[in-house]
Design an enzyme around this catalytic site. Structure first.
Site, short mmCIF file in Angstrom:
data_model
loop_
_atom_site.label_atom_id
_atom_site.label_comp_id
_atom_site.label_asym_id
_atom_site.label_seq_id
_atom_site.Cartn_x
_atom_site.Cartn_y
_atom_site.Cartn_z
N THR A 48 0.91 -1.27 0.01
CA THR A 48 -0.07 0.01 -0.08
C THR A 48 0.81 1.32 -0.04
OG1 THR A 48 -1.68 -1.25 1.33
CG2 THR A 48 -1.94 1.21 1.20
N LYS A 102 -0.37 -9.71 9.04
CA LYS A 102 -0.37 -8.16 9.24
C LYS A 102 -1.84 -7.84 9.70
CE LYS A 102 0.58 -3.72 7.13
NZ LYS A 102 0.87 -2.96 5.87
N TYR A 157 -13.06 -4.35 -2.99
CA TYR A 157 -14.30 -4.20 -4.03
C TYR A 157 -15.33 -5.11 -4.30
CZ TYR A 157 -17.29 -2.08 -7.42
OH TYR A 157 -18.41 -1.99 -8.13
N TYR A 164 -3.08 -10.01 4.87
CA TYR A 164 -3.23 -8.71 5.39
C TYR A 164 -4.27 -8.35 5.55
CZ TYR A 164 -2.30 -3.59 4.61
OH TYR A 164 -2.09 -2.30 4.87
#
Length: 292
Positions: free
Chosen positions: A45, A162, A108, A134
């Site tokens: 990210t 994570k 999404y 994650y």
């Protein structure tokens, strides 16, 4: 054996209008390694992996693996809301020499918990390196539940989490269910010490882009038994952490790294450079912390 213990920097990808700025990328990698960082996450990210095209994403990972040259653990971000593409990218990064993969939940299109189990198991089946799950529901709209972690912990190639859901109660529940089956890493810089206290092994950090030594010191103090000292450092860094998230990541950290001379203050649309009012607050805090 742990994937890593301590601090993994969720590394920025320096860019300019012409593309990835590999000269500054090399400088940033070298500095992080010289500071003694335990691991680097590439094209996540913070590294703007979502706006790197396929060729760029693969080139950035390959470049990083070669530049790091074994000085720390290399974690390649290979998640996607297209599972077939995540598999393709995971295979490439395994072959390119990354030590582990960071795979975000599908955004999404989202997924049910059964869908997450099937997706992650399928990606892990195609990986020769450990997978770190994650979980960041504020960005993806989907949360991995503790019971789902417990099921995924059974897969031999799924090794860590994570966790950035921000819900300490859920994290405690996860720790209770998975035991030593998954390594838990904080995905939020403001929760390093709380997650370490539940048996976590470290943090995948935005803060450590600008302050790697201090971020590592938080973990080192905790591991050495100085919980009070670790907590004090956590609190001391909180204003900087909050300022680094005053706009969507990685807008503020790119501005901060630019001010420190590591890169151009350039982010790709739909991200835009930091608004001046927010920057002035971040700049002031960085000066107070001796970073500028």
């Amino acid at each position: 054996m742990s994937i890593f213990k301590g601090v993994a920097t969720a590394l920025i990808t320096p860019m300019n209008a012409n593309g990835v700025d590999y000269e500054n990328f090399a400088r940033v990698i070298d500095w992080q390694c010289e500071q003694g960082i335990n691991a680097l996450v590439i094209a996540g990210t913070t590294g703007e992996g979502s706006t790197l095209d396929d060729a760029e994403h693969k080139a950035v990972v390959k470049f990083a693996v070669e530049r790091i040259a074994g000085r720390c653990v290399v974690i390649a971000a290979t998640g996607s809301n297209d599972t077939n593409y995540a598999i393709q990218l995971t295979k490439y990064c395994c072959d390119a020499g990354a030590d582990a993969m960071l795979v975000v939940t599908p955004y999404y299109n989202k997924a049910t918990q059964n869908g997450l189990i099937k997706m992650y198991s399928t990606i892990a089946d195609n990986s020769t390196k450990p997978i770190i799950l994650y979980n960041v529901p504020s960005r993806t709209g989907v949360n991995i539940e503790p019971e789902t972690y417990a099921e995924l912990a059974k897969h031999p190639m799924i090794g860590g989490i994570k966790e950035a859901n921000g819900n300490i109660s859920k994290i405690v529940h996860t720790a209770q269910l998975v035991g030593d089956g998954l390594e838990i890493y904080s995905g939020n810089d403001d929760q390093i010490v709380p997650i370490l206290s539940m048996g976590g092994l470290g943090v995948i950090s935005v803060l450590s882009n600008v302050a790697p030594k201090i971020t590592m010191e938080i973990c080192e103090k905790f591991f050495a038994g100085d919980v009070k000292g670790a907590a004090a450092l956590q609190c001391r860094m909180l204003p900087l952490i909050n300022a680094l998230f005053s706009e969507v990541n990685p807008i503020p950290v790119k501005a901060a790294m630019s001010a420190m001379g590591w890169c151009e203050n350039y982010v790709r649309l739909p991200l835009t450079p930091m608004e001046n009012a927010h920057w002035l607050k971040l700049e002031a805090i960085m000066k107070e912390q001796g970073l500028l």
